[in-house]
Design a protein around this motif. Structure first.
Motif, PDB file in Angstrom:
ATOM      1  N   HIS A  26       0.858  -1.180   0.000  1.00 14.05           N
ATOM      2  CA  HIS A  26       0.000   0.000   0.000  1.00 14.05           C
ATOM      3  C   HIS A  26       0.898   1.236   0.000  1.00 14.05           C
ATOM      4  O   HIS A  26       1.293   1.743   1.041  1.00 14.05           O
ATOM      5  CB  HIS A  26      -0.921  -0.011   1.214  1.00 14.05           C
ATOM      6  N   ARG A  97      -4.452 -11.326   6.440  1.00  9.15           N
ATOM      7  CA  ARG A  97      -4.773  -9.982   6.946  1.00  9.15           C
ATOM      8  C   ARG A  97      -4.880  -9.929   8.468  1.00  9.15           C
ATOM      9  O   ARG A  97      -5.557  -9.074   9.025  1.00  9.15           O
ATOM     10  CB  ARG A  97      -6.064  -9.454   6.301  1.00  9.15           C
ATOM     11  N   VAL A 173      -9.447  -6.728 -10.257  1.00 15.28           N
ATOM     12  CA  VAL A 173      -9.251  -6.362  -8.861  1.00 15.28           C
ATOM     13  C   VAL A 173     -10.540  -5.787  -8.278  1.00 15.28           C
ATOM     14  O   VAL A 173     -11.271  -5.048  -8.961  1.00 15.28           O
ATOM     15  CB  VAL A 173      -8.095  -5.328  -8.758  1.00 15.28           C
ATOM     16  N   GLU A 177      -9.731  -2.898  -3.095  1.00  9.46           N
ATOM     17  CA  GLU A 177      -8.284  -3.148  -3.189  1.00  9.46           C
ATOM     18  C   GLU A 177      -7.628  -2.158  -4.146  1.00  9.46           C
ATOM     19  O   GLU A 177      -6.526  -1.671  -3.896  1.00  9.46           O
ATOM     20  CB  GLU A 177      -8.024  -4.581  -3.639  1.00  9.46           C
ATOM     21  N   GLN A 180      -6.717   1.036  -2.549  1.00 13.74           N
ATOM     22  CA  GLN A 180      -5.510   1.012  -1.718  1.00 13.74           C
ATOM     23  C   GLN A 180      -4.249   1.037  -2.574  1.00 13.74           C
ATOM     24  O   GLN A 180      -3.274   1.706  -2.232  1.00 13.74           O
ATOM     25  CB  GLN A 180      -5.548  -0.229  -0.829  1.00 13.74           C
ATOM     26  N   TYR A 181      -4.238   0.309  -3.705  1.00 13.84           N
ATOM     27  CA  TYR A 181      -3.071   0.324  -4.580  1.00 13.84           C
ATOM     28  C   TYR A 181      -2.818   1.714  -5.147  1.00 13.84           C
ATOM     29  O   TYR A 181      -1.674   2.085  -5.416  1.00 13.84           O
ATOM     30  CB  TYR A 181      -3.265  -0.664  -5.740  1.00 13.84           C
ATOM     31  N   TRP A 185      -7.577   5.405  -0.591  1.00  8.48           N
ATOM     32  CA  TRP A 185      -8.285   4.754   0.499  1.00  8.48           C
ATOM     33  C   TRP A 185      -8.696   5.810   1.505  1.00  8.48           C
ATOM     34  O   TRP A 185      -8.980   6.944   1.143  1.00  8.48           O
ATOM     35  CB  TRP A 185      -7.377   3.671   1.088  1.00  8.48           C
TER      36      TRP A 185
END
Length: 367
Positions: A26, A97, A173, A177, A180-181, A185
């Protein structure tokens, strides 16, 4: 106080080899100059390295390639980039996680200093990142020549991630997610706590998915057009919806226009009379199938035959090729990359000629 003068001449292999955990960490959005510095550092890490260098050095000119910034006025850009890199933390998360942790990118605790002097940038990487940068078991590669010309952080992130899916030909994806990449976020305060609105709901960057898509994909679609990482985008909607209203976009799919990269020699090459014999000769010289499928189309038949003739002549001389695997693969890859650069330059020259011709016509029409 140790000086920051150049202590060695940087050597680049022309590609960034990056651990999957780094590619999919991240990452916080930083400047293009910071990303370029980091790419130039990673590019100096060799396959036979067993540990990180004590320090890495870069000519500032190698960071400014493809920009209109003069070296004399680059000081503020480089200073800002080094400030950013000193604050960068890579966040890692376990597969289930259940835990996460972060590592600072740079090591500013040593006597030798991270900094800039007389056109030379000195970087000390955090030695705790060595497992992700040296002898990485799971990694992707991407060419430096295309990456360094990008002008957007989002384009660079797409370049990195899509390179990891080149064999597959697409990247799919979940929206959350993807956020976040792309560092879209939750918004955080200075203490690292999630910001909330007056009702106590977490604040998202670009909360509407359409805004997220428009903001993060506009530049990559434009900048990656015509490259190996040119892509098309398809939103994937939820199948059913519990309440009335438009169906939500739940996943994003990115298809590489060039399709999946070849790993194996196509059967059609082997069955063809001319190409089949050429492939057989390359294999006899220990050139790997992966290198053949990647660079033979660039070198074309004439270029490959020229290399084969050169190796045969060398082998008949007093400079016999003892290690075919190492020598011939290195020469084949080097020639392929040079052919690619020559093709790019020819395309650029053609564009310049076309622009000059257009200008001449316009001037003539204005007479």
């Amino acid at each position: 106080m140790l000086e920051l003068d150049l202590k060695y001449e940087p050597e680049y292999r022309g590609e960034v080899k990056q651990h999957w955990n780094v590619t999919f960490a991240h990452q916080k959005k930083i400047s293009v100059y910071s990303k370029r510095i980091l790419a130039r550092v990673i590019d100096q890490i060799r396959d036979n390295d067993y540990q990180l260098r004590e320090f890495y050095q870069i000519h500032v000119s190698s960071i400014l390639e493809g920009t209109d910034i003069e070296i004399d006025t680059a000081y503020s850009k480089i200073k800002g980039a080094l400030y950013e890199l000193a604050d960068v933390k890579w966040e890692f998360e376990s597969i289930d996680r259940s835990e996460w942790y972060f590592r600072h990118l740079l090591d500013t605790t040593k006597e030798r200093r991270v900094g800039y002097k007389d056109g030379i940038i000195t970087i000390l990487l955090n030695p705790q990142l060595a497992p992700y940068l040296v002898k990485a078991a799971h990694y992707s590669k991407f060419p430096l020549h295309g990456y360094m010309n990008l002008k957007s952080w989002y384009s660079m992130r797409f370049f990195e991630i899509l390179s990891a899916f080149q064999d597959k030909g697409f990247w799919e994806v979940p929206v959350e997610e993807y956020r976040q990449y792309m560092d879209c976020w939750y918004e955080y305060d200075k203490r690292g706590q999630v910001k909330k609105d007056k009702d106590g709901n977490p604040l998202l960057k670009y909360p509407k998915t359409k805004l997220l898509i428009d903001y993060t994909m506009k530049e990559p679609l434009k900048e990656l057009a015509g490259t190996d990482y040119e892509f098309t985008f398809t939103p994937i909607y939820e199948v059913t919806r519990a309440v009335k209203g438009r169906k939500k976009i739940i996943r994003l799919r990115f298809d590489l226009k060039k399709g999946p990269a070849l790993k194996d020699i196509p059967e059609s090459w082997l069955q063809h009379t001319e190409t089949g014999s050429i492939v057989q000769r390359l294999r006899e010289w220990k050139v790997t199938d992966r290198n053949i499928v990647q660079y033979a189309p660039i070198l074309k038949q004439a270029g490959v035959l020229e290399l084969l003739r050169a190796w045969e002549l060398k082998n008949r001389s007093n400079r016999h090729i003892d290690d075919k695997l190492r020598y011939c693969n290195a020469a084949f890859v080097r020639a392929g990359k040079q052919a690619l650069e020559d093709a790019k330059q020819t395309k650029i020259d053609a564009k310049h000629e076309a622009a000059e011709a257009k200008l001449i016509v316009q001037q003539a029409l204005n007479l």
